[in-house]
Design a protein around this motif. Structure first.
Motif, PDB file in Angstrom:
ATOM      1  N   GLY A 236       1.224  -0.904  -0.295  1.00 23.94           N
ATOM      2  CA  GLY A 236      -0.219  -0.150   0.411  1.00 23.94           C
ATOM      3  C   GLY A 236       0.592   1.085   0.464  1.00 23.94           C
ATOM      4  O   GLY A 236       0.488   2.211  -0.070  1.00 23.94           O
ATOM      5  N   SER A 237       2.382   1.300   0.340  1.00 24.20           N
ATOM      6  CA  SER A 237       3.103   2.484   0.333  1.00 24.20           C
ATOM      7  C   SER A 237       2.922   3.067  -0.959  1.00 24.20           C
ATOM      8  O   SER A 237       2.445   2.398  -2.234  1.00 24.20           O
ATOM      9  N   HIS A 238       3.334   4.047  -1.435  1.00 26.83           N
ATOM     10  CA  HIS A 238       2.978   4.633  -2.801  1.00 26.83           C
ATOM     11  C   HIS A 238       5.132   5.558  -2.644  1.00 26.83           C
ATOM     12  O   HIS A 238       5.289   6.438  -1.795  1.00 26.83           O
ATOM     13  N   VAL A 239       5.919   5.266  -3.053  1.00 27.02           N
ATOM     14  CA  VAL A 239       7.024   5.074  -3.894  1.00 27.02           C
ATOM     15  C   VAL A 239       7.095   5.648  -4.486  1.00 27.02           C
ATOM     16  O   VAL A 239       6.932   5.377  -6.393  1.00 27.02           O
ATOM     17  N   LEU A 240       8.164   6.707  -4.451  1.00 27.48           N
ATOM     18  CA  LEU A 240       9.098   7.499  -5.790  1.00 27.48           C
ATOM     19  C   LEU A 240      10.535   6.744  -5.356  1.00 27.48           C
ATOM     20  O   LEU A 240      11.257   7.072  -4.698  1.00 27.48           O
ATOM     21  N   GLU A 241      11.300   6.540  -6.567  1.00 28.34           N
ATOM     22  CA  GLU A 241      12.511   6.232  -7.210  1.00 28.34           C
ATOM     23  C   GLU A 241      13.703   7.216  -7.315  1.00 28.34           C
ATOM     24  O   GLU A 241      12.617   6.917  -8.638  1.00 28.34           O
ATOM     25  N   ILE A 242      14.011   8.103  -7.654  1.00 28.23           N
ATOM     26  CA  ILE A 242      14.589   8.766  -8.054  1.00 28.23           C
ATOM     27  C   ILE A 242      15.856   8.285  -8.101  1.00 28.23           C
ATOM     28  O   ILE A 242      17.099   7.659  -7.504  1.00 28.23           O
ATOM     29  N   GLY A 243      16.187   7.966  -9.722  1.00 36.13           N
ATOM     30  CA  GLY A 243      17.261   6.918 -10.163  1.00 36.13           C
ATOM     31  C   GLY A 243      16.869   5.812 -10.596  1.00 36.13           C
ATOM     32  O   GLY A 243      16.950   4.913 -10.300  1.00 36.13           O
ATOM     33  N   THR A 244      16.460   5.243 -12.265  1.00 35.78           N
ATOM     34  CA  THR A 244      15.508   4.203 -11.843  1.00 35.78           C
ATOM     35  C   THR A 244      16.172   2.909 -12.165  1.00 35.78           C
ATOM     36  O   THR A 244      16.428   1.436 -11.144  1.00 35.78           O
ATOM     37  N   GLY A 245      17.682   3.286 -12.483  1.00 33.94           N
ATOM     38  CA  GLY A 245      18.365   2.344 -12.958  1.00 33.94           C
ATOM     39  C   GLY A 245      18.260   1.102 -13.706  1.00 33.94           C
ATOM     40  O   GLY A 245      17.265   1.700 -15.068  1.00 33.94           O
ATOM     41  N   TRP A 246      18.075   0.136 -13.932  1.00 36.12           N
ATOM     42  CA  TRP A 246      17.041  -0.728 -14.516  1.00 36.12           C
ATOM     43  C   TRP A 246      16.191  -1.477 -14.118  1.00 36.12           C
ATOM     44  O   TRP A 246      15.516  -2.832 -15.069  1.00 36.12           O
ATOM     45  N   GLY A 247      15.576  -0.820 -13.405  1.00 36.69           N
ATOM     46  CA  GLY A 247      14.724  -1.306 -12.612  1.00 36.69           C
ATOM     47  C   GLY A 247      13.956  -2.698 -11.596  1.00 36.69           C
ATOM     48  O   GLY A 247      12.831  -2.382 -11.324  1.00 36.69           O
ATOM     49  N   GLN A 248      15.487  -2.977 -11.587  1.00 35.90           N
ATOM     50  CA  GLN A 248      15.646  -4.298 -10.314  1.00 35.90           C
ATOM     51  C   GLN A 248      14.751  -3.134  -8.983  1.00 35.90           C
ATOM     52  O   GLN A 248      13.611  -4.460  -8.835  1.00 35.90           O
ATOM     53  N   LEU A 249      15.015  -2.066  -7.942  1.00 35.86           N
ATOM     54  CA  LEU A 249      14.282  -1.560  -7.035  1.00 35.86           C
ATOM     55  C   LEU A 249      12.473  -1.663  -7.223  1.00 35.86           C
ATOM     56  O   LEU A 249      12.271  -1.518  -6.699  1.00 35.86           O
ATOM     57  N   ALA A 250      12.376  -0.783  -8.193  1.00 34.52           N
ATOM     58  CA  ALA A 250      11.040  -0.477  -8.566  1.00 34.52           C
ATOM     59  C   ALA A 250       9.780  -2.321  -8.137  1.00 34.52           C
ATOM     60  O   ALA A 250       9.020  -2.228  -8.466  1.00 34.52           O
TER      61      ALA A 250
END
Length: 408
Positions: free
Chosen positions: A197-211
């Motif tokens: 349920g968290s709304h998360v912003l990632e600054i600096g995508t890389g190649w998507g693993q964290l997302a």
């Protein structure tokens, strides 16, 4: 200052692509001074230096072979750039049986004292300053990021693990790089309080693993990047993982909305000192009350940051234009209304990560060649990975994960 051709490496250097590698500056006085500095610097080091005339310096240990006097002209002209540039040119090498990072680590441990204090005063007269064109305003940041991260997704795939994570792993007793990268991401997500349920912003995508990993927790994820290559592959990897996350080509300063958590992994190094306060102020603006910021950052000692922050080094010229590694005190000074509430340091894990990357990269030399990158580029990346590894092995560099929240 006149220019003379550098000693020919095993393969000819493309002078149009690598002009400062193909030709070395010529300055006999500065070269003579460089010889004296080197002689004094290695006198008490556990290292051996083989000179072009066959003489040897140092106390023994990892061995550096200087094969051309052009080496001294390059480091005499600019030590910060010339040392790495001379490696690209083939003016020096690690001797057979000596690992490049092991050799560089000996020098990294004494980095701040290699040049005598009497000569340190003249450093600013000869060293190059950061080009104004590489400032990380919106236009400059996009250009700087493209010069590194848009080289080729296939290039990065030659040495990264299947997660395509281009930042320090967090090991736990094994050398399984993929598992260590997943662990690293989970830990920074935990620090940021990311959950279902968290709304998360990632600054600096890389190649998507964290997302991907945040989405698997049940979070709603928005990720922003300035790299078109990364955006395209991240979107593809997210779709293949069967999760949903939004990846946008957007400057972090232009993001709107409110988020329960903001996460940024080794992106602050590309922000630039001038913009660190704006970076943290943007995070503060985007966090909901009680929100948390999970930050992974490479760090250096504050005194070295103060001494070198305006100078252009080899790493800026060839690898990360416009970049600057912060210190933890600099993060505290720039964080404004945000304060560090949790911290994990794991510098030795970055040394291990870099060694695994370098082993993979050198083993993939034919694949790198097939992508259109020449032997100078391969030497450049070999040096970059070994140089970085030496920084972490020596303790000159560290990497930390920080959790930050609002002070008020």
């Amino acid at each position: 200052m006149n220019a003379t051709p550098a000693a020919a490496p095993p393969e000819a250097v493309d002078a149009e692509r690598w002009p400062d590698v193909a030709q070395a500056p010529r300055s006999p006085l500065r070269a003579a001074a460089a010889r004296q500095i080197l002689r004094g610097a290695v006198r008490d080091l556990e290292v051996e230096v083989a000179l072009p005339d066959g003489r040897r310096l140092g106390r023994g240990g990892p061995t550096m072979e200087i094969v051309s006097d052009a080496f001294f002209h390059r480091i005499g002209a600019d030590l910060k750039i010339g040392f790495g540039e001379s490696y690209l040119a083939g003016d020096w090498r690690a001797a057979p049986g000596t690992d490049l990072a092991e050799l560089l680590t000996v020098f990294a441990r004494k980095l701040s004292t290699l040049v005598p204090p009497t000569l340190q005063r003249f450093r600013k007269l000869i060293e190059q300053r950061m080009p104004s064109a590489e400032l990380n305003d919106r236009q400059g940041a996009r250009s700087n990021i493209a010069r590194h991260y848009d080289l080729s997704n296939d290039l990065f795939a030659t040495f990264l693990d299947p997660t395509m994570s281009y930042s320090s792993a967090l090991f736990d007793g094994t050398d399984d790089l993929e598992q260590a990268q997943v662990r690293k991401i989970d830990n920074v997500l935990d620090l940021a309080g990311v959950q279902h349920g968290s709304h998360v912003l990632e600054i600096g995508t890389g190649w998507g693993q964290l997302a991907i990993q945040a989405a698997r927790r049940g979070a709603t994820v928005t990720s922003v990047t300035l790299s078109t290559e990364q955006r395209d592959l991240a979107r593809k990897r997210i779709a293949e993982a069967g999760v949903e996350a939004t990846v946008e080509l957007r400057d972090y300063r232009d993001v709107e909305g409110r988020y329960d958590a903001v996460v940024s992994v080794e992106m602050i190094e590309a922000v630039g000192e001038r913009y660190w306060p704006e970076y943290f102020a943007t995070v503060d603006r985007l966090l909901v009350p009680g929100g948390r910021f999970g930050l992974q950052a490479i760090t250096m000692p504050d005194d070295r940051l103060q001494a070198t922050r305006h100078a252009q080094g080899w790493i800026h010229k060839y690898i990360f234009p416009g970049g600057l590694i912060p210190s933890e005190p600099a993060i505290d000074r720039s964080a404004g209304n945000l304060a560090v509430v949790d911290r994990l340091a794991f510098g030795p894990d970055y040394a291990r990560t870099l060694r695994l990357w370098r082993d993979r990269f050198t083993a993939q030399a034919p694949a790198v060649d097939a992508l259109g990158f020449d032997h100078v580029f391969r030497r450049m990346w070999e040096f970059y990975l070994a140089y970085s590894e030496a920084g972490f092995r020596s303790g000159y560099l560290d990497v930390v994960q920080l959790a930050l929240t609002r002070r008020t």
